[in-house]
Design a protein around this motif. Structure first.
Motif, mmCIF file in Angstrom:
data_model
loop_
_atom_site.group_PDB
_atom_site.id
_atom_site.type_symbol
_atom_site.label_atom_id
_atom_site.label_comp_id
_atom_site.label_asym_id
_atom_site.label_seq_id
_atom_site.Cartn_x
_atom_site.Cartn_y
_atom_site.Cartn_z
ATOM 1 N N VAL A 151 45.429 6.653 66.076
ATOM 2 C CA VAL A 151 46.726 5.984 65.947
ATOM 3 C C VAL A 151 47.310 5.785 67.342
ATOM 4 C CG1 VAL A 151 47.286 6.701 63.605
ATOM 5 C CG2 VAL A 151 47.838 8.228 65.504
ATOM 6 N N GLY A 152 47.826 4.594 67.583
ATOM 7 C CA GLY A 152 48.464 4.264 68.850
ATOM 8 C C GLY A 152 49.877 3.782 68.633
ATOM 9 N N ARG A 153 50.007 2.548 68.107
ATOM 10 C CA ARG A 153 51.347 2.012 67.849
ATOM 11 C C ARG A 153 52.126 2.887 66.877
ATOM 12 N NH1 ARG A 153 49.749 -4.023 66.309
ATOM 13 N NH2 ARG A 153 47.871 -2.883 65.748
ATOM 14 N N ALA A 154 51.463 3.367 65.826
ATOM 15 C CA ALA A 154 52.160 4.200 64.850
ATOM 16 C C ALA A 154 52.699 5.468 65.504
ATOM 17 C CB ALA A 154 51.224 4.552 63.701
ATOM 18 N N ALA A 155 51.914 6.061 66.407
ATOM 19 C CA ALA A 155 52.355 7.269 67.088
ATOM 20 C C ALA A 155 53.554 6.982 67.981
ATOM 21 C CB ALA A 155 51.206 7.857 67.901
ATOM 22 N N LEU A 156 53.509 5.872 68.707
ATOM 23 C CA LEU A 156 54.624 5.520 69.584
ATOM 24 C C LEU A 156 55.903 5.256 68.794
ATOM 25 C CD1 LEU A 156 52.795 3.203 72.133
ATOM 26 C CD2 LEU A 156 53.967 5.350 72.686
ATOM 27 N N VAL A 157 55.774 4.537 67.678
ATOM 28 C CA VAL A 157 56.951 4.263 66.852
ATOM 29 C C VAL A 157 57.495 5.561 66.267
ATOM 30 C CG1 VAL A 157 57.727 3.157 64.717
ATOM 31 C CG2 VAL A 157 56.298 1.886 66.319
ATOM 32 N N ALA A 158 56.610 6.447 65.816
ATOM 33 C CA ALA A 158 57.046 7.704 65.204
ATOM 34 C C ALA A 158 57.816 8.571 66.189
ATOM 35 C CB ALA A 158 55.835 8.464 64.659
ATOM 36 N N VAL A 159 57.327 8.675 67.429
ATOM 37 C CA VAL A 159 58.014 9.514 68.409
ATOM 38 C C VAL A 159 59.267 8.819 68.923
ATOM 39 C CG1 VAL A 159 56.927 8.788 70.583
ATOM 40 C CG2 VAL A 159 57.525 11.178 70.236
ATOM 41 N N ASP A 160 59.311 7.492 68.856
ATOM 42 C CA ASP A 160 60.531 6.765 69.197
ATOM 43 C C ASP A 160 61.617 7.045 68.167
ATOM 44 O OD1 ASP A 160 61.928 4.644 70.818
ATOM 45 O OD2 ASP A 160 61.943 3.654 68.868
ATOM 46 N N GLU A 161 61.205 7.203 66.919
ATOM 47 C CA GLU A 161 62.160 7.517 65.854
ATOM 48 C C GLU A 161 62.682 8.943 65.973
ATOM 49 O OE1 GLU A 161 64.563 6.795 62.586
ATOM 50 O OE2 GLU A 161 63.329 5.367 63.699
ATOM 51 N N ASP A 162 61.797 9.874 66.325
ATOM 52 C CA ASP A 162 62.188 11.274 66.455
ATOM 53 C C ASP A 162 61.287 11.911 67.507
ATOM 54 O OD1 ASP A 162 62.538 14.055 66.229
ATOM 55 O OD2 ASP A 162 63.046 13.925 64.115
ATOM 56 N N SER A 163 61.840 12.176 68.681
ATOM 57 C CA SER A 163 61.031 12.661 69.796
ATOM 58 C C SER A 163 60.567 14.095 69.622
ATOM 59 C CB SER A 163 61.822 12.536 71.107
ATOM 60 O OG SER A 163 62.999 13.331 71.056
ATOM 61 N N GLU A 164 61.155 14.823 68.667
ATOM 62 C CA GLU A 164 60.771 16.216 68.449
ATOM 63 C C GLU A 164 59.784 16.382 67.302
ATOM 64 O OE1 GLU A 164 61.596 18.893 70.252
ATOM 65 O OE2 GLU A 164 62.672 17.593 71.651
ATOM 66 N N HIS A 165 59.953 15.586 66.236
ATOM 67 C CA HIS A 165 59.165 15.820 65.030
ATOM 68 C C HIS A 165 58.536 14.564 64.440
ATOM 69 C CE1 HIS A 165 61.078 19.765 65.047
ATOM 70 N NE2 HIS A 165 62.259 19.176 65.087
ATOM 71 N N GLY A 166 58.747 13.403 65.052
ATOM 72 C CA GLY A 166 58.306 12.153 64.440
ATOM 73 C C GLY A 166 56.819 12.082 64.186
ATOM 74 N N LEU A 167 55.989 12.423 65.175
ATOM 75 C CA LEU A 167 54.542 12.372 64.975
ATOM 76 C C LEU A 167 54.093 13.416 63.979
ATOM 77 C CD1 LEU A 167 51.770 11.214 65.744
ATOM 78 C CD2 LEU A 167 51.667 12.917 67.585
ATOM 79 N N VAL A 168 54.706 14.589 64.003
ATOM 80 C CA VAL A 168 54.350 15.644 63.054
ATOM 81 C C VAL A 168 54.600 15.185 61.626
ATOM 82 C CG1 VAL A 168 54.925 17.967 62.248
ATOM 83 C CG2 VAL A 168 54.738 17.512 64.701
ATOM 84 N N ARG A 169 55.767 14.603 61.376
ATOM 85 C CA ARG A 169 56.080 14.141 60.015
ATOM 86 C C ARG A 169 55.191 12.964 59.615
ATOM 87 N NH1 ARG A 169 61.886 14.280 61.628
ATOM 88 N NH2 ARG A 169 62.686 16.375 61.170
ATOM 89 N N PHE A 170 54.936 12.062 60.555
ATOM 90 C CA PHE A 170 54.043 10.945 60.264
ATOM 91 C C PHE A 170 52.670 11.449 59.853
ATOM 92 C CE2 PHE A 170 50.698 8.060 61.788
ATOM 93 C CZ PHE A 170 50.982 6.936 61.040
#
Length: 427
Positions: free
Chosen positions: A362-381
């Motif tokens: 994952v590239g774009r999805a990871a960037l968008v997820a961490v943009d949404e939440d810099s602490e937990h976005g990728l973890v929740r995704f």
């Protein structure tokens, strides 16, 4: 004057054109709950299929569970009860690294949007997901300066500091041109990386090409100050308004050059795993076979749908094979195959696994997820993908990440559905 290559991101500053950004942001906020309709509609709405035109061949495929499931019977006997979706194991091995699920963080380069690299690295480390660091991070943003960690080492430090699982690993990418910066040599001998190396969780990836611009090298916009620092190493083109296009050579390959490059990697860096990243080229199957035969621990194929960096519009729209066609040409892989290209949900991920990949990036999805939440976005995704993947894999009557296969897919374009266990094809 600011350097574009290190510009920090602000929350919700990122856009992803042509990508299901809203869905990824919801996953980054809600985790597994995001795979269901909005809970506010529970009991007051009915739901059914919402067909949309597929964007590519993978979207067009459908996962097709059978009625008869001998593997489920095996699980029933083993467990002493009826299996549930949560009994499906996603644990796997990705290019020599143990991982909790068939997911890795694709290479993110030195463009401004990748300034979230340390936040992504920390969350990937918490999850134990393998992480690839893009080939131009060190040459553009620095490796080490005045004894302080900078771009590349900062990402590695963020990953290792957050990683207490003992799984996962870091993959450092380098292209032919970037060999002049001696990125691999610097990483291989740096004390900050010793823990990863001693635990067998360090890999180097030879970048032969990429999905967004196959046949073209890396491109990054920088300001004049950064351009002055890079002008002896890269080709530069002034684009106006004080902006400069920094261009990398794509490198020159024939079969023997690729084979020797892999041999050199294994000989010069014996304690690091060897990965090779291929573009969505028409001879991708031949290139993958050569890399595996030469000893690559993993081959990554980037579909034409992939890409997070700066690229000409014409390349994004009209150059390179779609990921589905790359996987079709490779067929049953003889080594570990990794694949990336517009991965944003569990269905697309499981389809790619069924087509032969060991894991998806994952590239774009990871960037968008961490943009949404810099602490937990990728973890929740990742949690949302894991829940979906368990449900889908178990619905196919299978209970391990490596078990889905071509028999689990139906292509409406060819009207060919699942392959029976006896080899009969049903139309």
């Amino acid at each position: 004057m600011r350097e574009l290559a290190s510009e920090p991101m602000t929350p919700n500053s990122l856009t992803a054109h042509g990508f299901p950004e809203a869905d990824v942001r919801r996953r980054a906020r809600e985790g597994a709950a995001a795979i269901f309709p909005d809970l506010s509609e529970y009991g007051s709405a009915v739901f059914g299929a919402n067909p949309a035109a597929p964007r590519d061949g993978i979207d067009a495929l459908r996962l097709v569970p059978p009625v008869f499931m001998p593997r489920r019977l095996e699980m029933l006997i083993e467990l002493g009860r009826e299996p549930l979706y949560d009994d499906a194991s996603l644990a796997t091995s990705i290019g020599g690294f143990d991982a909790p699920m068939p997911l890795y963080l694709s290479a993110l380069g030195s463009t401004s949007v990748a300034a979230a690299g340390t936040a992504l690295a920390a969350q990937a480390g918490r999850l134990g997901l393998p992480m690839v660091i893009g080939e131009n991070v060190a040459p553009v943003s620095g490796f080490r300066a005045d004894g302080e960690h900078r771009a590349l080492l900062a990402r590695i430090a963020a990953y290792t500091d957050a990683n207490d699982t003992g799984i996962g690993g870091v993959v450092v990418q380098q292209s032919t041109e970037d060999a002049n910066a001696e990125v691999w040599n610097n990483v291989y001998t740096d004390p900050a990386v010793r823990e990863l190396m001693d635990s067998g969780r360090l890999a180097f990836e030879l970048k032969v090409g990429q999905g967004a611009k196959p046949g073209l090298g890396g491109l990054t916009m920088v300001d004049e100050r950064t351009a002055a620092r890079l002008e002896e190493q890269y080709a530069l083109q002034r684009m106006g308004d004080g902006q400069v296009l920094r261009a990398s050579s794509p490198g020159t390959f024939i079969g023997e050059i690729l084979r020797q490059q892999v041999h050199l990697m294994r000989n010069n860096y014996p304690r690091a795993r060897c990965w090779v990243k291929l573009p969505p080229a028409r001879d991708v199957a031949e290139a993958a076979a050569i890399a595996w035969e030469a000893g690559a621990d993993a081959v990554t194929v980037d579909g034409a749908e992939g890409g997070t960096g700066w690229a000409p519009n014409v390349f994004v729209d009209q150059v390179g094979l779609p990921l589905a066609e790359c996987l079709r040409r490779i067929g049953r892989p003889v080594g570990t195959l990794l694949a990336s290209g517009r991965i944003h949900d569990g269905a697309r991920a499981v389809k790619v696994l069924a087509l032969g990949a060991r894991a998806v990036g994952v590239g774009r999805a990871a960037l968008v997820a961490v943009d949404e939440d810099s602490e937990h976005g990728l973890v929740r995704f990742a949690e949302s993908l894991a829940c979906e993947m368990r449900m889908l894999i178990s619905a196919l009557g299978k209970y391990a990440a490596h078990e889905p296969g071509p028999e689990d897919l139906w292509d409406p374009a060819t009207k060919v559905s699942a392959v029976h266990s006896k080899g009969e094809v049903f139309a």
